[in-house]
Design a protein around this motif. Structure first.
Motif, PDB file in Angstrom:
ATOM      1  N   PHE A   1     -10.541 -13.890  39.201  1.00 14.62           N
ATOM      2  CA  PHE A   1     -10.172 -15.028  39.017  1.00 14.62           C
ATOM      3  C   PHE A   1      -9.977 -16.197  40.046  1.00 14.62           C
ATOM      4  CE2 PHE A   1      -8.312 -11.938  35.949  1.00 14.62           C
ATOM      5  CZ  PHE A   1      -8.347 -12.352  35.117  1.00 14.62           C
ATOM      6  N   GLU A   2     -10.887 -17.683  39.979  1.00 16.13           N
ATOM      7  CA  GLU A   2     -10.475 -18.756  40.719  1.00 16.13           C
ATOM      8  C   GLU A   2      -9.351 -19.651  40.803  1.00 16.13           C
ATOM      9  OE1 GLU A   2     -12.413 -17.764  42.753  1.00 16.13           O
ATOM     10  OE2 GLU A   2     -14.174 -16.639  42.051  1.00 16.13           O
ATOM     11  N   HIS A   3      -8.858 -19.541  41.885  1.00 18.10           N
ATOM     12  CA  HIS A   3      -7.578 -20.941  42.066  1.00 18.10           C
ATOM     13  C   HIS A   3      -7.040 -21.845  40.840  1.00 18.10           C
ATOM     14  CE1 HIS A   3      -4.578 -23.399  44.107  1.00 18.10           C
ATOM     15  NE2 HIS A   3      -5.367 -23.979  43.954  1.00 18.10           N
ATOM     16  N   GLU A   4      -8.444 -22.528  40.537  1.00 15.91           N
ATOM     17  CA  GLU A   4      -8.295 -23.367  39.188  1.00 15.91           C
ATOM     18  C   GLU A   4      -8.315 -23.076  38.526  1.00 15.91           C
ATOM     19  OE1 GLU A   4     -10.283 -24.705  43.079  1.00 15.91           O
ATOM     20  OE2 GLU A   4     -10.881 -22.444  41.682  1.00 15.91           O
ATOM     21  N   GLU A   5      -8.122 -21.352  37.979  1.00 13.94           N
ATOM     22  CA  GLU A   5      -7.957 -20.908  36.518  1.00 13.94           C
ATOM     23  C   GLU A   5      -6.667 -21.184  36.608  1.00 13.94           C
ATOM     24  OE1 GLU A   5     -10.611 -18.016  35.760  1.00 13.94           O
ATOM     25  OE2 GLU A   5     -11.805 -18.256  37.626  1.00 13.94           O
ATOM     26  N   PHE A   6      -5.749 -20.724  37.322  1.00 15.99           N
ATOM     27  CA  PHE A   6      -4.382 -20.714  37.209  1.00 15.99           C
ATOM     28  C   PHE A   6      -3.912 -22.167  36.779  1.00 15.99           C
ATOM     29  CE2 PHE A   6      -5.881 -16.727  39.543  1.00 15.99           C
ATOM     30  CZ  PHE A   6      -5.583 -15.699  38.924  1.00 15.99           C
ATOM     31  N   GLN A   7      -2.416 -21.417  36.231  1.00 14.08           N
ATOM     32  CA  GLN A   7      -0.680 -22.492  35.701  1.00 14.08           C
ATOM     33  C   GLN A   7      -0.444 -22.864  36.924  1.00 14.08           C
ATOM     34  OE1 GLN A   7      -0.503 -24.504  33.014  1.00 14.08           O
ATOM     35  NE2 GLN A   7       0.595 -25.931  33.981  1.00 14.08           N
ATOM     36  N   ILE A   8      -0.763 -23.975  37.639  1.00 12.59           N
ATOM     37  CA  ILE A   8       0.543 -24.374  39.175  1.00 12.59           C
ATOM     38  C   ILE A   8       0.937 -26.300  38.646  1.00 12.59           C
ATOM     39  CG2 ILE A   8       0.339 -26.154  41.372  1.00 12.59           C
ATOM     40  CD1 ILE A   8      -2.856 -24.285  41.271  1.00 12.59           C
TER      41      ILE A   8
ATOM     42  N   PRO B   1      -4.052 -15.784  33.165  1.00  8.92           N
ATOM     43  CA  PRO B   1      -5.596 -16.002  32.765  1.00  8.92           C
ATOM     44  C   PRO B   1      -5.749 -14.343  32.854  1.00  8.92           C
ATOM     45  CG  PRO B   1      -6.216 -16.518  34.538  1.00  8.92           C
ATOM     46  CD  PRO B   1      -4.110 -17.243  34.311  1.00  8.92           C
ATOM     47  N   VAL B   2      -4.383 -14.029  33.520  1.00  8.44           N
ATOM     48  CA  VAL B   2      -4.913 -12.185  33.503  1.00  8.44           C
ATOM     49  C   VAL B   2      -3.547 -11.236  32.955  1.00  8.44           C
ATOM     50  CG1 VAL B   2      -4.521 -10.310  36.409  1.00  8.44           C
ATOM     51  CG2 VAL B   2      -5.292 -12.844  36.102  1.00  8.44           C
TER      52      VAL B   2
END
Length: 248
Positions: free
Chosen positions: A136-143, A160-161
């Protein structure tokens, strides 16, 4: 609420590739010097650094759910499933090792930093499952960014994990001065590694490289007051689980 504080000397150490990769281990294996042996199903936690480049050759794993989270530089991965991958800053590699998989790792700088963390599901059930690899790339996570705080949810409801182990994990940046508040549920434990900064967790002071374990016997509030720009990795797991845990 019970807050336990561990300085660098109370954490374990390790190295690979002739010292090209060095590790500070808040939670290590026996004989590595870590006072904390596990926190519920949080089994192992290493903070790895490589100034230039280091390599860990092919080796096997079974059962455990293993993540590699990159802070800076990049992590290279190859495995017996046929995977060849590279993940950069803020990215995550996830191995659900199941019935068994072998992998090799490269930690590439300049100034590479990352975490390898093991979570323990019900191992008897996990060993029946096929091993998997995901990236998973950084941009796929909720921030979420608000009021001087940036919270990235790495594992949990909005991540997403999907893991079998009951775990939440956040990468938290706190600007100075600000108080960050988070509730800890009854029967839950929170582990905190301080990457940088200075301040207080409730009434207990913290500094960079220190490690904390917090246990809540009932719903309680954790207050982190930053006295300098702070970055924390926070992991929440159940204090106890309903399945047998591996004897470490």
């Amino acid at each position: 609420m019970l807050i336990q504080r561990y300085n660098v000397e109370q954490q374990g150490v390790g190295q690979f590739d002739g010292g090209k990769i060095t590790e500070q281990k808040p939670i290590g294996f026996p004989g590595e010097g870590s006072e904390v042996k596990r926190v519920g199903p949080l089994f192992y936690w290493a903070w790895a650094k490589s100034e230039h480049e280091g390599y860990i050759p092919l080796h096997p794993h079974q059962g455990f759910e293993i993540i590699t989270y990159v802070i800076s530089g990049k992590a290279e991965h190859g495995d017996s499933l046929g995977t060849r991958s590279i993940v950069g800053p803020g990215g995550l590699q996830v191995m659900q090792t199941g019935s068994g998989v072998s992998h090799e790792e490269g930690f590439v700088g300049p100034d590479m930093q990352g975490f390898q963390i093991w979570f323990e599901p019900h191992l008897r059930e996990a060993l029946r499952r096929k091993p998997t690899y995901q990236q998973f790339e950084h941009e796929e996570f909720q921030i979420d960014v608000h009021d001087g705080v940036r919270v990235k949810e790495i594992l949990g409801d909005d991540s997403p994990v999907a893991l079998e182990t009951d775990v939440h994990m956040w990468d938290i940046h706190i600007s100075h001065p600000f108080i960050y508040k988070q509730h800890i549920g009854k029967g839950r434990s929170v582990s905190i590694l301080v990457l940088e900064g200075r301040g207080r967790i409730n009434e207990t002071s913290y500094e960079a490289k220190e490690f904390f374990v917090i246990e809540a016997s009932e719903l309680e509030e954790m207050n982190i007051q930053a006295e300098a720009k702070t970055r924390l990795i926070v992991i929440e797991v159940p204090t106890t689980v309903t399945y047998p845990l591996y004897r470490k």
